[in-house]
Scaffold this motif. Structure first.
Motif, PDB file in Angstrom:
ATOM      1  N   VAL A 183       0.865  -1.181   0.000  1.00 49.43           N
ATOM      2  CA  VAL A 183       0.000   0.000   0.000  1.00 49.43           C
ATOM      3  C   VAL A 183       0.901   1.230   0.000  1.00 49.43           C
ATOM      4  N   SER A 184       0.592   2.184  -0.884  1.00 43.87           N
ATOM      5  CA  SER A 184       1.407   3.389  -0.901  1.00 43.87           C
ATOM      6  C   SER A 184       0.888   4.342   0.179  1.00 43.87           C
ATOM      7  N   VAL A 185       1.738   4.667   1.137  1.00 47.57           N
ATOM      8  CA  VAL A 185       1.315   5.499   2.275  1.00 47.57           C
ATOM      9  C   VAL A 185       2.044   6.840   2.227  1.00 47.57           C
ATOM     10  N   ASN A 186       1.240   7.896   2.162  1.00 42.88           N
ATOM     11  CA  ASN A 186       1.793   9.236   2.061  1.00 42.88           C
ATOM     12  C   ASN A 186       1.649   9.942   3.414  1.00 42.88           C
ATOM     13  N   ILE A 187       2.764  10.368   3.981  1.00 43.61           N
ATOM     14  CA  ILE A 187       2.701  11.084   5.263  1.00 43.61           C
ATOM     15  C   ILE A 187       2.388  12.552   4.986  1.00 43.61           C
ATOM     16  N   SER A 188       1.298  13.039   5.584  1.00 45.40           N
ATOM     17  CA  SER A 188       0.880  14.425   5.326  1.00 45.40           C
ATOM     18  C   SER A 188       1.339  15.334   6.458  1.00 45.40           C
ATOM     19  N   LYS A 189       1.362  16.644   6.128  1.00 50.32           N
ATOM     20  CA  LYS A 189       1.823  17.609   7.140  1.00 50.32           C
ATOM     21  C   LYS A 189       0.681  18.049   8.050  1.00 50.32           C
ATOM     22  N   GLY A 190      -0.538  17.751   7.635  1.00 50.04           N
ATOM     23  CA  GLY A 190      -1.676  18.172   8.452  1.00 50.04           C
ATOM     24  C   GLY A 190      -2.913  17.375   8.075  1.00 50.04           C
ATOM     25  N   VAL A 191      -4.013  17.684   8.739  1.00 53.16           N
ATOM     26  CA  VAL A 191      -5.258  16.933   8.532  1.00 53.16           C
ATOM     27  C   VAL A 191      -5.767  17.129   7.101  1.00 53.16           C
ATOM     28  N   LYS A 192      -5.732  18.385   6.636  1.00 51.43           N
ATOM     29  CA  LYS A 192      -6.252  18.681   5.290  1.00 51.43           C
ATOM     30  C   LYS A 192      -5.573  17.799   4.234  1.00 51.43           C
ATOM     31  N   GLY A 193      -4.265  17.760   4.273  1.00 49.83           N
ATOM     32  CA  GLY A 193      -3.513  16.997   3.266  1.00 49.83           C
ATOM     33  C   GLY A 193      -3.846  15.514   3.322  1.00 49.83           C
ATOM     34  N   ALA A 194      -4.158  15.035   4.513  1.00 51.74           N
ATOM     35  CA  ALA A 194      -4.433  13.605   4.642  1.00 51.74           C
ATOM     36  C   ALA A 194      -5.835  13.250   4.136  1.00 51.74           C
ATOM     37  N   VAL A 195      -6.794  14.156   4.324  1.00 54.78           N
ATOM     38  CA  VAL A 195      -8.183  13.721   4.111  1.00 54.78           C
ATOM     39  C   VAL A 195      -8.883  14.339   2.897  1.00 54.78           C
ATOM     40  N   GLU A 196      -8.465  15.521   2.466  1.00 57.58           N
ATOM     41  CA  GLU A 196      -9.267  16.236   1.463  1.00 57.58           C
ATOM     42  C   GLU A 196      -9.412  15.416   0.174  1.00 57.58           C
ATOM     43  N   GLY A 197     -10.652  15.217  -0.234  1.00 58.71           N
ATOM     44  CA  GLY A 197     -10.924  14.561  -1.514  1.00 58.71           C
ATOM     45  C   GLY A 197     -10.767  13.049  -1.510  1.00 58.71           C
ATOM     46  N   LYS A 198     -10.545  12.463  -0.369  1.00 57.99           N
ATOM     47  CA  LYS A 198     -10.365  11.000  -0.322  1.00 57.99           C
ATOM     48  C   LYS A 198     -11.720  10.277  -0.461  1.00 57.99           C
ATOM     49  N   ASP A 199     -11.663   9.019  -0.963  1.00 52.69           N
ATOM     50  CA  ASP A 199     -12.889   8.217  -1.067  1.00 52.69           C
ATOM     51  C   ASP A 199     -13.422   7.852   0.318  1.00 52.69           C
ATOM     52  N   MET A 200     -12.486   7.628   1.245  1.00 53.93           N
ATOM     53  CA  MET A 200     -12.896   7.366   2.629  1.00 53.93           C
ATOM     54  C   MET A 200     -11.984   8.169   3.559  1.00 53.93           C
ATOM     55  N   ILE A 201     -12.570   8.588   4.687  1.00 52.52           N
ATOM     56  CA  ILE A 201     -11.788   9.294   5.717  1.00 52.52           C
ATOM     57  C   ILE A 201     -12.054   8.592   7.039  1.00 52.52           C
ATOM     58  N   LEU A 202     -10.981   8.327   7.767  1.00 51.71           N
ATOM     59  CA  LEU A 202     -11.131   7.735   9.102  1.00 51.71           C
ATOM     60  C   LEU A 202     -10.425   8.620  10.118  1.00 51.71           C
ATOM     61  N   THR A 203     -11.128   9.011  11.182  1.00 53.41           N
ATOM     62  CA  THR A 203     -10.437   9.664  12.296  1.00 53.41           C
ATOM     63  C   THR A 203     -10.433   8.715  13.478  1.00 53.41           C
ATOM     64  N   ALA A 204      -9.259   8.534  14.055  1.00 55.49           N
ATOM     65  CA  ALA A 204      -9.099   7.606  15.185  1.00 55.49           C
ATOM     66  C   ALA A 204      -8.108   8.225  16.152  1.00 55.49           C
ATOM     67  N   THR A 205      -8.504   9.354  16.732  1.00 60.12           N
ATOM     68  CA  THR A 205      -7.594  10.133  17.583  1.00 60.12           C
ATOM     69  C   THR A 205      -8.039  10.038  19.049  1.00 60.12           C
ATOM     70  N   GLN A 206      -7.472  10.917  19.849  1.00 57.57           N
ATOM     71  CA  GLN A 206      -7.763  10.905  21.289  1.00 57.57           C
ATOM     72  C   GLN A 206      -7.880  12.319  21.813  1.00 57.57           C
ATOM     73  N   ARG A 207      -8.687  12.524  22.789  1.00 55.54           N
ATOM     74  CA  ARG A 207      -8.721  13.728  23.642  1.00 55.54           C
ATOM     75  C   ARG A 207      -8.550  15.022  22.845  1.00 55.54           C
ATOM     76  N   LEU A 208      -9.467  15.343  21.978  1.00 47.27           N
ATOM     77  CA  LEU A 208      -9.351  16.525  21.130  1.00 47.27           C
ATOM     78  C   LEU A 208      -9.959  17.742  21.806  1.00 47.27           C
ATOM     79  N   LYS A 209      -9.262  18.885  21.663  1.00 48.00           N
ATOM     80  CA  LYS A 209      -9.844  20.130  22.195  1.00 48.00           C
ATOM     81  C   LYS A 209     -10.826  20.701  21.179  1.00 48.00           C
ATOM     82  N   GLU A 210     -10.515  20.516  19.899  1.00 45.04           N
ATOM     83  CA  GLU A 210     -11.439  20.974  18.861  1.00 45.04           C
ATOM     84  C   GLU A 210     -11.447  20.000  17.691  1.00 45.04           C
ATOM     85  N   PRO A 211     -12.508  20.094  16.835  1.00 47.52           N
ATOM     86  CA  PRO A 211     -12.603  19.132  15.731  1.00 47.52           C
ATOM     87  C   PRO A 211     -11.451  19.282  14.740  1.00 47.52           C
TER      88      PRO A 211
END
Ligand SMILES: NC(=O)c1ccc[n+]([C@@H]2O[C@H](COP(=O)([O-])OP(=O)(O)OC[C@H]3O[C@@H](n4cnc5c(N)ncnc54)[C@H](O)[C@@H]3O)[C@@H](O)[C@H]2O)c1
Length: 327
Positions: A183-211
């Protein structure tokens, strides 16, 4: 009175059974099918709360048709990491449904990890658009990685994956693990780069102060998953999605009443069980934006624990005595 024994399985015992993700997915799909048809007793989870942000939940379930039942008693203590203890820990009990006698007590950590990912994969099977090949993952911990394993089971063509985590080591581990699998895995610098325009988006984080995920990055046709009970998705992304699906509407409402979904509760399109049971369609168009917030149901744990017990019961594992005779 007869003597009563039960099997005890440690985390290592459970892990060493090497039950594949494909089996977990099959079991949970069967469980959700039963749930969709109203044949599972799965009461809302009561809990105790000894520290802020922490819980110990009791999660029982009974499958009427399959004759399977049991309980998960699971704790979540985010501050445990500093103590070199797992955040999530606990026990499962599998009971015999004719007599109520305990059959097995086992570690619940692996079951919790794999069942959550399997539920996402089943959701993707029914709700991802045709030709899905890209995924954005925010949060590359246990669930980020487990979900990726499970998604690959149901969407073998998934190959374009972008990730973001505040912890660079977590991203490196994710990239190393999955690139080995082609699987080709691209490390992004931020949330936008990781998720924008993707067929699927998964968030699996912890203890967020804001969305983290903005509505404008959640494009037509996307299937979005939030594992943090709404906290990682901005309110407009949740409320303006074309469909909102969850494995448990009761638990969703309960979480809302306790502070989740601060911008308002979305309108329920369907519970996941209804989709799996064929009572509601999953995806109806290639343009639909579907947001899924699966909360985690006891029935998902109990059907896996029952299978674990059945695989292990004739093996060389520790048996403990509950009682020897009447008193
Ligand atoms: N719905 C369910 O059934 C279910 C079941 C299990 C876990 N969960 C939830 O899934 C989430 C992930 O659990 P986990 O076991 O993978 O935890 P984890 O601690 O293993 O992983 C979380 C990851 O998120 C990263 N992270 C934290 N804040 C971030 C941010 N702002 N941006 C990017 N990355 C960030 C952390 O660095 C970590 O790598 C938790 O919220 C947990 O409660 C849900």
């Amino acid at each position: 009175m007869k003597r009563v024994d039960f099997l005890y399985l440690s985390q290592e015992d459970v892990l060493n059974l090497n039950i594949p993700m494909s089996k977990i997915i099959d079991l949970i799909e069967q469980g959700l099918y039963e749930h969709g048809h109203g044949r599972v007793e799965n009461p809302p989870k009561p809990g105790i709360h000894s520290k802020p942000d922490s819980f110990i939940h009791a999660m029982p379930a009974y499958y009427e048709k399959l004759g399977i039942g049991g309980l998960k008693w699971v704790s979540g203590y985010p501050s445990n990491r500093a103590l070199q203890l797992p955040q999530i820990a606990g026990l499962m009990i599998v009971n015999e449904m004719e007599t109520g006698m305990p059959l097995a007590v086992m570690d619940c950590r692996w079951i919790t990890a794999v069942r959550t990912a399997a539920v996402s994969a089943i959701t993707a099977k029914f709700c991802a658009k045709k030709g899905t090949e890209s995924l954005g993952v925010v949060g590359c911990g246990v669930q980020g990685r487990m979900n990726m394993v499970a998604f690959k089971e149901v969407i073998p063509d998934l190959h374009d994956v972008s990730i973001f985590d505040i912890n660079p080591d977590a991203m490196k581990r994710f990239k190393d693990d999955f690139e080995e699998l082609g699987v080709s895995v691209n490390i992004s610098k931020g949330v936008k780069g990781a998720v924008e325009g993707k067929d699927m988006i998964l968030t699996a984080t912890q203890r967020l102060k804001e969305p983290l995920v903005k509505n404008k990055w959640f494009k037509p046709g996307c299937l979005g998953f939030g594992l943090e009970a709404s906290r990682a998705w901005y309110g407009d992304a949740i409320l303006e999605a074309d469909k909102f699906i969850t494995d448990s509407w009761d638990q969703t409402v309960y979480f809302y009443e306790h502070g989740a979904f601060p911008d308002g509760l979305p309108t329920l399109y369907a519970e996941l069980g209804e989709v799996v049971a064929g009572l509601k369609s999953g995806r109806d168009s290639e343009e639909e934006r579907i947001l899924v917030i699966n909360i985690g149901l006891a029935l998902e744990d109990v059907i896996v624990a029952d299978y674990v017990y059945n695989v292990a019961k004739d093996g060389d594992y520790q048996s403990l005595t509950l009682m020897e005779k009447d008193f």
